[in-house]
Scaffold this motif. Sequence first.
Motif, short mmCIF file in Angstrom:
data_model
loop_
_atom_site.label_atom_id
_atom_site.label_comp_id
_atom_site.label_asym_id
_atom_site.label_seq_id
_atom_site.Cartn_x
_atom_site.Cartn_y
_atom_site.Cartn_z
N VAL A 163 1.33 3.38 2.97
CA VAL A 163 1.08 1.99 2.22
C VAL A 163 0.87 1.39 1.11
O VAL A 163 -0.31 2.27 0.31
N ARG A 164 1.76 0.47 0.12
CA ARG A 164 1.22 0.01 -1.22
C ARG A 164 1.18 -1.45 -1.32
O ARG A 164 2.00 -1.84 -0.81
N ALA A 165 -0.06 -1.55 -1.40
CA ALA A 165 -0.49 -2.92 -1.76
C ALA A 165 0.11 -3.50 -3.59
O ALA A 165 -0.49 -2.87 -4.32
N HIS A 166 1.03 -4.52 -3.26
CA HIS A 166 1.10 -5.14 -4.69
C HIS A 166 0.72 -6.05 -5.20
O HIS A 166 0.04 -6.60 -6.34
N SER A 167 -0.27 -6.02 -3.88
CA SER A 167 -1.20 -7.85 -4.10
C SER A 167 -1.72 -7.94 -3.12
O SER A 167 -1.88 -7.49 -1.61
N ASP A 168 -2.78 -8.79 -2.75
CA ASP A 168 -3.68 -9.52 -1.51
C ASP A 168 -2.36 -10.00 -0.64
O ASP A 168 -3.17 -10.42 0.80
N ASP A 207 4.12 -3.58 1.06
CA ASP A 207 4.83 -2.17 0.94
C ASP A 207 4.82 -1.40 1.93
O ASP A 207 3.92 -0.22 1.62
N VAL A 208 5.66 -1.10 2.84
CA VAL A 208 5.40 -0.23 3.63
C VAL A 208 7.41 0.49 4.35
O VAL A 208 8.06 -0.34 4.26
N ASP A 209 7.41 1.75 4.63
CA ASP A 209 8.33 2.12 5.28
C ASP A 209 8.57 2.33 6.88
O ASP A 209 6.86 2.79 7.32
#
Length: 420
Positions: free
Chosen positions: A279-284, A288-290
């Motif tokens: 998982v990738r958090a761009h902000s609070d 983003d996730v696949d």
Amino acid sequence: VTILGAGFHAITSVTFGGVPATSVRVHGSDRITVMAPARSPRTRCSPLPSHGVYRRENAGNDVCQVQVRVHERGRVSPAATIRAPLEGLQLKDALGDLLAYDGCHCETAPASDEYDYLPQPRIDAVAIGGGTLQADEHGGTLVVVRGSGLNALDLDWADFGNPHSFAAERTDYLYASGTELVLRAPARAITTGRLAVRLSVRSLAGQSNGRTVTYAGVPVISSVVNTANPRNLNGLYGGPDTGQTPLAIHGTGMSGQVIGLEFVGQGAHSFSFGTQYRVRAHSDRVLDVDTVAENPGVVAVEPCTVTGCTKAGTGNLFWLYPQGTPRVSGVTPDSGPAAGGTATQITGANLSCPISVQFGTVAAPAMAPVKTILGCGSSQSLTATAPAGAPGQTVPVTVQTAESFYTGSTPLSVASFSYR
């Protein structure tokens, strides 16, 4: 310091680890009060063991145990045996009193003539046990405190929060030595984002400095969007059940606490349950996730922290569908009254996850997939109720599935229905 005993008469001095006390007052044969001297290089501390839990501990970071001796001319009070304080595993009896473990050769309470010099408690570092970086807001996470002056015999309590609040106090230590303390983090009210709580300790020597323990909250989700395909059904996005669909998860509480994401099937006949750890958090507010390969059906997309996962709601649903253009090959019965209402069974291929059945250009008023172990139903059969039509009219029967809707493919049919 008040000294209780017997035979106190012609007292010449009282010593603490060999250093004379001041302001000696004999109140009777059984009681003396003195002013304890400061610990100094002349103070003789009872030596601590140099192995096990006592390794690298000394009077500077643990405790200086000294004997208090009452002196008369030519005589001195007998010395009791001072053992090292209980350190390590903290065992308690039914009354909450400390129990010495087998082979400890230690004391759970000071000897009768013992006086302890304690260093000011200090916290150098705080670590969260169990391989996590944050504590569970339901409570129970192991917290490891390293510093000095942490001996359980002299420690009053640990404070999670305001040190002036009784509610912040914790005494249920699992392990304690002069330089290390292990206890469980208490429960907190469930939050959305991370929660920073000040941790300090209080001993007979005073209050320590504070360090931060971070709790993880549980994110709140407002929408799940397929960033590669804008098509949606009243806000419900979809993607193939083979995985690798890029999603943007919108909400709050995303940054710095999400450790994984679950795809949980909805409905009694759903067997979807997949986990994605990348998982990738761009902000609070954006994660983003696949998607992962999983059984088809409507799933709840649930970001998870050490505290828990987001519960299913209208904002975090997503449709995983099997690939393949729907194709109708037969309708039974293939005719019925023009008033509609004929119950039909439709057969073909790629019919699971149906959205609607069309008799010509008119949608069937009711349709249902044939139930299977998977939540999307049979890929070869479903039932539908024929709508009203014109007498003598023959119309093709098509099925729109989640796949045909989200991909924009045209449903196929070689079957028709005739109205009488």
